[in-house]
Design an enzyme around this catalytic site. Sequence first.
Site, PDB file in Angstrom:
ATOM      1  N   SER A   1       0.828  -1.212   0.000  1.00 12.62           N
ATOM      2  CA  SER A   1       0.000   0.000   0.000  1.00 12.62           C
ATOM      3  C   SER A   1       0.857   1.256   0.000  1.00 12.62           C
ATOM      4  O   SER A   1       1.997   1.260   0.464  1.00 12.62           O
ATOM      5  CB  SER A   1      -0.913   0.021   1.230  1.00 12.62           C
ATOM      6  OG  SER A   1      -1.786  -1.069   1.234  1.00 12.62           O
TER       7      SER A   1
HETATM    8  N1  SAH Z   1      -1.000  -4.692   4.016  1.00 10.92           N
HETATM    9  C1  SAH Z   1      -0.379  -5.025   2.769  1.00 10.92           C
HETATM   10  C2  SAH Z   1      -1.283  -4.663   1.601  1.00 10.92           C
HETATM   11  C3  SAH Z   1      -1.305  -5.733   0.598  1.00 10.92           C
HETATM   12  S1  SAH Z   1      -2.510  -5.557  -0.676  1.00 10.92           S
HETATM   13  C4  SAH Z   1       0.987  -4.386   2.642  1.00 10.92           C
HETATM   14  O1  SAH Z   1       1.267  -3.447   3.402  1.00 10.92           O
HETATM   15  O2  SAH Z   1       1.791  -4.817   1.820  1.00 10.92           O
HETATM   16  C5  SAH Z   1      -3.871  -6.500  -0.028  1.00 10.92           C
HETATM   17  C6  SAH Z   1      -3.599  -7.938   0.357  1.00 10.92           C
HETATM   18  O3  SAH Z   1      -4.842  -8.529   0.693  1.00 10.92           O
HETATM   19  C7  SAH Z   1      -2.991  -8.792  -0.744  1.00 10.92           C
HETATM   20  O4  SAH Z   1      -1.811  -9.382  -0.279  1.00 10.92           O
HETATM   21  C8  SAH Z   1      -4.083  -9.839  -1.032  1.00 10.92           C
HETATM   22  O5  SAH Z   1      -3.552 -11.104  -1.388  1.00 10.92           O
HETATM   23  C9  SAH Z   1      -4.801  -9.896   0.304  1.00 10.92           C
HETATM   24  N2  SAH Z   1      -6.166 -10.418   0.241  1.00 10.92           N
HETATM   25  C10 SAH Z   1      -7.081 -10.277  -0.757  1.00 10.92           C
HETATM   26  N3  SAH Z   1      -8.233 -10.913  -0.427  1.00 10.92           N
HETATM   27  C11 SAH Z   1      -8.042 -11.474   0.800  1.00 10.92           C
HETATM   28  C12 SAH Z   1      -8.864 -12.256   1.677  1.00 10.92           C
HETATM   29  N4  SAH Z   1     -10.112 -12.616   1.368  1.00 10.92           N
HETATM   30  N5  SAH Z   1      -8.345 -12.647   2.865  1.00 10.92           N
HETATM   31  C13 SAH Z   1      -7.067 -12.302   3.225  1.00 10.92           C
HETATM   32  N6  SAH Z   1      -6.240 -11.560   2.439  1.00 10.92           N
HETATM   33  C14 SAH Z   1      -6.717 -11.150   1.235  1.00 10.92           C
END
Ligand code: SAH
Length: 213
Positions: A64
Amino acid sequence: MKDTFKHQGLRQQLVAILEAKGIKDKNVLGAIGKIPRHLFMDSGFLDHAYQDKAFPIAADQTISQPYTVAFQTELLQITPDDKVLEIGTGSGYQTAVLCLLGAKVYSIERQHELYKKTSKFLPKLGYRAKKLIFGDGYIGLEDEAPFDSIIVTAGAPFVPKPLLSQLKIGGRLVIPVGDEVQVMTLFIRKGPKEFEQHEYGEFRFVPLLEDKN
Ligand code: SAH
């Protein structure tokens, strides 16, 4: 894994940018000033690590934007020892911010590749989440509920009911809600069935995926 003076300097510039964009919480700014974000990204993007932008990580996901991480974390109002559930571990950067603020962090990721990678990587940097879980964030984590706060780091088409019911009374859920574009939404649990709701403008996230996807 190196963190040089150059990186530290770039980080302080990033902190100044976030302050200029309206982030006020000194603890949140302090955490962003300390965490080597460049180490959470693929080497090809190292030069971009301290720009206020989202970037690709593995499995078609993104780390993010720092402003978004700061904005969501500020809304959580973390105090040390808070029990926090994160949905979407991804690179682990947001997890690290929560750990540095003293939270006991439980974080769920549905992409196995990312779950594995981040589970190995975070402890190497000294960030110890209570538990990283490979699973589906839509159902939350009933076994460890209730939580002081819950943060969703992917765009949710709707607010999953289990997340609201796994909050403590007084607890806070920060979740971007919407399909193409999401509205940052804060729910504060006021009673068993009462929630206060606040909205904070538009953001763009990768989607929170359901099992069928
Ligand atoms: N907090 C992370 C943001 C990653 S983007 C960072 O700082 O890097 C969002 C993440 O949510 C992705 O890794 C994606 O795989 C995950 N995601 C998507 N759907 C999901 C679900 N149903 N349960 C858990 N994680 C999920």
